[in-house]
Design an enzyme around this catalytic site. Structure first.
Site, PDB file in Angstrom:
ATOM      1  N   GLY A   2      53.711  37.538  29.794  1.00  0.00           N
ATOM      2  CA  GLY A   2      53.584  37.438  31.000  1.00  0.00           C
ATOM      3  C   GLY A   2      54.013  36.154  31.901  1.00  0.00           C
ATOM      4  O   GLY A   2      53.352  35.828  32.736  1.00  0.00           O
ATOM      5  N   GLY A   3      55.120  35.514  31.514  1.00  0.00           N
ATOM      6  CA  GLY A   3      55.413  34.013  31.810  1.00  0.00           C
ATOM      7  C   GLY A   3      56.237  34.120  33.095  1.00  0.00           C
ATOM      8  O   GLY A   3      56.470  32.859  33.633  1.00  0.00           O
ATOM      9  N   ASN A  42      48.720  36.131  27.746  1.00  0.00           N
ATOM     10  CA  ASN A  42      48.572  35.987  29.356  1.00  0.00           C
ATOM     11  C   ASN A  42      48.678  37.592  30.021  1.00  0.00           C
ATOM     12  O   ASN A  42      48.014  37.630  31.000  1.00  0.00           O
ATOM     13  CB  ASN A  42      49.247  34.782  29.730  1.00  0.00           C
ATOM     14  CG  ASN A  42      49.234  34.890  31.352  1.00  0.00           C
ATOM     15  OD1 ASN A  42      48.130  34.605  32.032  1.00  0.00           O
ATOM     16  ND2 ASN A  42      50.654  35.254  32.150  1.00  0.00           N
ATOM     17  N   SER A  59      38.602  36.695  31.607  1.00  0.00           N
ATOM     18  CA  SER A  59      38.689  36.865  33.256  1.00  0.00           C
ATOM     19  C   SER A  59      36.950  36.849  33.636  1.00  0.00           C
ATOM     20  O   SER A  59      36.131  37.200  33.017  1.00  0.00           O
ATOM     21  CB  SER A  59      39.327  38.116  33.684  1.00  0.00           C
ATOM     22  OG  SER A  59      38.861  38.296  35.033  1.00  0.00           O
ATOM     23  N   TYR A 115      40.413  47.094  33.385  1.00  0.00           N
ATOM     24  CA  TYR A 115      40.716  45.796  33.305  1.00  0.00           C
ATOM     25  C   TYR A 115      39.660  45.107  32.798  1.00  0.00           C
ATOM     26  O   TYR A 115      39.585  44.399  31.735  1.00  0.00           O
ATOM     27  CB  TYR A 115      41.235  45.371  34.742  1.00  0.00           C
ATOM     28  CG  TYR A 115      41.531  43.746  34.712  1.00  0.00           C
ATOM     29  CD1 TYR A 115      42.863  43.403  34.566  1.00  0.00           C
ATOM     30  CD2 TYR A 115      40.692  42.963  35.363  1.00  0.00           C
ATOM     31  CE1 TYR A 115      42.932  42.057  34.595  1.00  0.00           C
ATOM     32  CE2 TYR A 115      40.569  41.665  35.535  1.00  0.00           C
ATOM     33  CZ  TYR A 115      41.859  41.209  34.959  1.00  0.00           C
ATOM     34  OH  TYR A 115      42.184  39.889  35.283  1.00  0.00           O
ATOM     35  N   THR A 151      36.889  46.125  30.855  1.00  0.00           N
ATOM     36  CA  THR A 151      36.567  46.461  29.701  1.00  0.00           C
ATOM     37  C   THR A 151      37.370  45.713  28.662  1.00  0.00           C
ATOM     38  O   THR A 151      37.171  45.324  27.696  1.00  0.00           O
ATOM     39  CB  THR A 151      36.721  48.025  29.412  1.00  0.00           C
ATOM     40  OG1 THR A 151      35.916  48.784  30.426  1.00  0.00           O
ATOM     41  CG2 THR A 151      36.268  48.418  28.162  1.00  0.00           C
TER      42      THR A 151
HETATM   43  N1  LIG Z   1      44.850  35.305  39.141  1.00  0.00           N
HETATM   44  C1  LIG Z   1      43.563  35.270  38.850  1.00  0.00           C
HETATM   45  O1  LIG Z   1      42.414  35.109  39.908  1.00  0.00           O
HETATM   46  C2  LIG Z   1      42.929  35.431  37.345  1.00  0.00           C
HETATM   47  C3  LIG Z   1      41.527  35.685  37.394  1.00  0.00           C
HETATM   48  C4  LIG Z   1      40.840  35.853  35.947  1.00  0.00           C
HETATM   49  C5  LIG Z   1      41.963  36.137  35.124  1.00  0.00           C
HETATM   50  N2  LIG Z   1      43.211  36.099  35.283  1.00  0.00           N
HETATM   51  C6  LIG Z   1      44.030  36.439  34.083  1.00  0.00           C
HETATM   52  O2  LIG Z   1      45.201  35.313  33.834  1.00  0.00           O
HETATM   53  C7  LIG Z   1      46.061  36.175  33.451  1.00  0.00           C
HETATM   54  C8  LIG Z   1      47.313  35.775  34.445  1.00  0.00           C
HETATM   55  O3  LIG Z   1      46.951  36.390  35.714  1.00  0.00           O
HETATM   56  P1  LIG Z   1      47.831  36.448  36.891  1.00  0.00           P
HETATM   57  O4  LIG Z   1      46.958  36.460  38.172  1.00  0.00           O
HETATM   58  O5  LIG Z   1      48.943  35.343  36.824  1.00  0.00           O
HETATM   59  O6  LIG Z   1      48.538  37.830  36.933  1.00  0.00           O
HETATM   60  P2  LIG Z   1      49.755  38.396  37.450  1.00  0.00           P
HETATM   61  O7  LIG Z   1      49.421  39.778  37.783  1.00  0.00           O
HETATM   62  O8  LIG Z   1      50.120  37.701  38.784  1.00  0.00           O
HETATM   63  O9  LIG Z   1      51.074  38.003  36.689  1.00  0.00           O
HETATM   64  C9  LIG Z   1      50.895  38.677  35.298  1.00  0.00           C
HETATM   65  C10 LIG Z   1      52.330  38.478  34.611  1.00  0.00           C
HETATM   66  O10 LIG Z   1      52.478  39.591  33.637  1.00  0.00           O
HETATM   67  C11 LIG Z   1      53.500  40.493  33.933  1.00  0.00           C
HETATM   68  N3  LIG Z   1      53.181  41.583  33.413  1.00  0.00           N
HETATM   69  C12 LIG Z   1      52.605  42.706  33.819  1.00  0.00           C
HETATM   70  N4  LIG Z   1      52.633  43.764  33.194  1.00  0.00           N
HETATM   71  C13 LIG Z   1      53.320  43.531  32.183  1.00  0.00           C
HETATM   72  C14 LIG Z   1      53.843  44.282  31.071  1.00  0.00           C
HETATM   73  N5  LIG Z   1      53.436  45.718  30.898  1.00  0.00           N
HETATM   74  N6  LIG Z   1      54.788  43.677  29.888  1.00  0.00           N
HETATM   75  C15 LIG Z   1      55.177  42.268  30.208  1.00  0.00           C
HETATM   76  N7  LIG Z   1      54.619  41.679  31.337  1.00  0.00           N
HETATM   77  C16 LIG Z   1      53.908  42.358  32.300  1.00  0.00           C
HETATM   78  C17 LIG Z   1      53.972  40.419  35.310  1.00  0.00           C
HETATM   79  O11 LIG Z   1      55.118  40.832  35.643  1.00  0.00           O
HETATM   80  C18 LIG Z   1      53.535  39.036  35.650  1.00  0.00           C
HETATM   81  O12 LIG Z   1      54.458  38.306  35.589  1.00  0.00           O
HETATM   82  C19 LIG Z   1      45.852  37.489  33.193  1.00  0.00           C
HETATM   83  O13 LIG Z   1      45.514  37.665  31.965  1.00  0.00           O
HETATM   84  C20 LIG Z   1      44.646  37.826  34.352  1.00  0.00           C
HETATM   85  O14 LIG Z   1      43.849  38.629  33.804  1.00  0.00           O
HETATM   86  C21 LIG Z   1      43.549  36.009  36.504  1.00  0.00           C
END
Ligand SMILES: NC(=O)c1ccc[n+]([C@@H]2O[C@H](COP(=O)([O-])OP(=O)(O)OC[C@H]3O[C@@H](n4cnc5c(N)ncnc54)[C@H](O)[C@@H]3O)[C@@H](O)[C@H]2O)c1
Length: 260
Positions: free
Chosen positions: A24-25, A102, A154, A167, A169
């Site tokens: 997910g980069g 990620n 999270s 999510y 869970t």
């Molecule tokens: N942003 C926040 O506030 C927050 C808070 C708590 C936890 N997190 C965790 O941090 C991590 C990153 O969060 P974020 O906010 O950057 O998420 P985001 O949704 O902005 O980005 C996630 C990335 O994963 C990719 N992705 C989604 N589904 C995919 C799939 N099936 N296959 C491959 N890639 C896929 C997306 O294209 C995106 O580039 C996640 O694990 C999220 O649960 C984020």
């Protein structure tokens, strides 16, 4: 983050030339992880379903003069494709010794709307690939003397958020997975940790969910007044990836401005 801001933060000699794999980069926190690892001199492979954004990011980083990352389009719900991407990355860059699990999807869903297919999909995108990616890097980490696996949990698994039962869970499961993998893989020098981000202002969060009411909730719940940005979490990721944290494993690392 621009290069002047970058200079204010730590550099990790142990990350130079290290091979890292990030799922997910292409956007959000994952994009920041890819950029920050490359800026430390690591050789980075990353996967994402967002093909155009992934390709553009890899090109931008190479233009900055950092080691050119390897982008492979891949859906993390397709476990054989994830395993194959890890194999390709190791063949092209060398054995992976940093894995950042990620990728996730936090699309809101009501309890009443969840059917069996949605539930399974939520587990597939949010937790299942963490296990299979960790399994796929274990041998190469063991053979190179160790490695660091960093799972993204999270804050949502610890506070009273609505509309995310699948999510949340999955995110709670990642904490248990971190602990059991750390126990199983520790004897091979492989560390497994979980970062718990608070509410981080990615483009997606800002576009979709950071309303004035949400901002008030951040102010009320965090101890610190400033909003969190992806680089706040990336700095924790870098430390966990580097040898500076060599004695730390099986832990949750909370980056939430003091919310939890
Ligand atoms: N942003 C926040 O506030 C927050 C808070 C708590 C936890 N997190 C965790 O941090 C991590 C990153 O969060 P974020 O906010 O950057 O998420 P985001 O949704 O902005 O980005 C996630 C990335 O994963 C990719 N992705 C989604 N589904 C995919 C799939 N099936 N296959 C491959 N890639 C896929 C997306 O294209 C995106 O580039 C996640 O694990 C999220 O649960 C984020």
């Amino acid at each position: 983050m621009n290069s002047d801001q970058q200079k204010q933060f730590a550099r990790y000699p142990s990350l130079v030339d290290r091979v890292a794999f990030v799922s997910g980069g292409a956007t959000g926190l994952g994009k920041e992880f890819v950029e920050q690892l490359a800026a430390q001199g690591s050789r980075v492979a990353f996967i994402d379903i967002a093909r155009e954004k992934g390709e553009a990011l890899a090109a931008q980083i190479a233009e900055r003069g950092h080691p050119a990352p390897l982008f492979l389009p891949c859906d993390v719900r397709d476990v054989p494709a994830v395993q194959d991407a890890i194999r390709q990355a190791a063949e092209r860059l060398g054995p992976i010794t940093v894995l950042v699990n990620n990728a996730a999807n936090d699309t809101r869903h009501k309890v009443s709307d969840v059917d069996l297919a949605m539930w399974d999909d939520s587990m597939a995108v949010n937790v299942r690939h963490h296990f299979f990616a960790a399994q796929a890097v274990t041998d190469m980490m063991r053979e190179t003397g160790g490695g660091s696996i960093i799972n993204l949990g999270s804050i949502s698994a610890h506070i009273d958020l609505l509309d995310l039962p699948g999510y949340i869970t999955a995110k709670a499961g990642i904490e248990g997975l971190t602990r059991t993998l750390a126990r199983e893989l520790g004897p091979h020098g492989i560390r497994v940790n979980c970062i718990i981000p608070g509410w981080v202002m990615t483009d997606r969060q800002l576009e979709q969910w950071v309303t004035p009411e949400a901002e008030a909730s951040i102010e009320r719940n965090q101890c610190l007044p400033h909003k969190l940005y992806p680089d706040d979490v990336a700095r924790m990721m870098l430390w966990l990836a580097a040898d500076d944290s060599r004695s730390c494993t099986a832990q949750l690392w909370v980056v939430d401005g003091g919310w939890m």
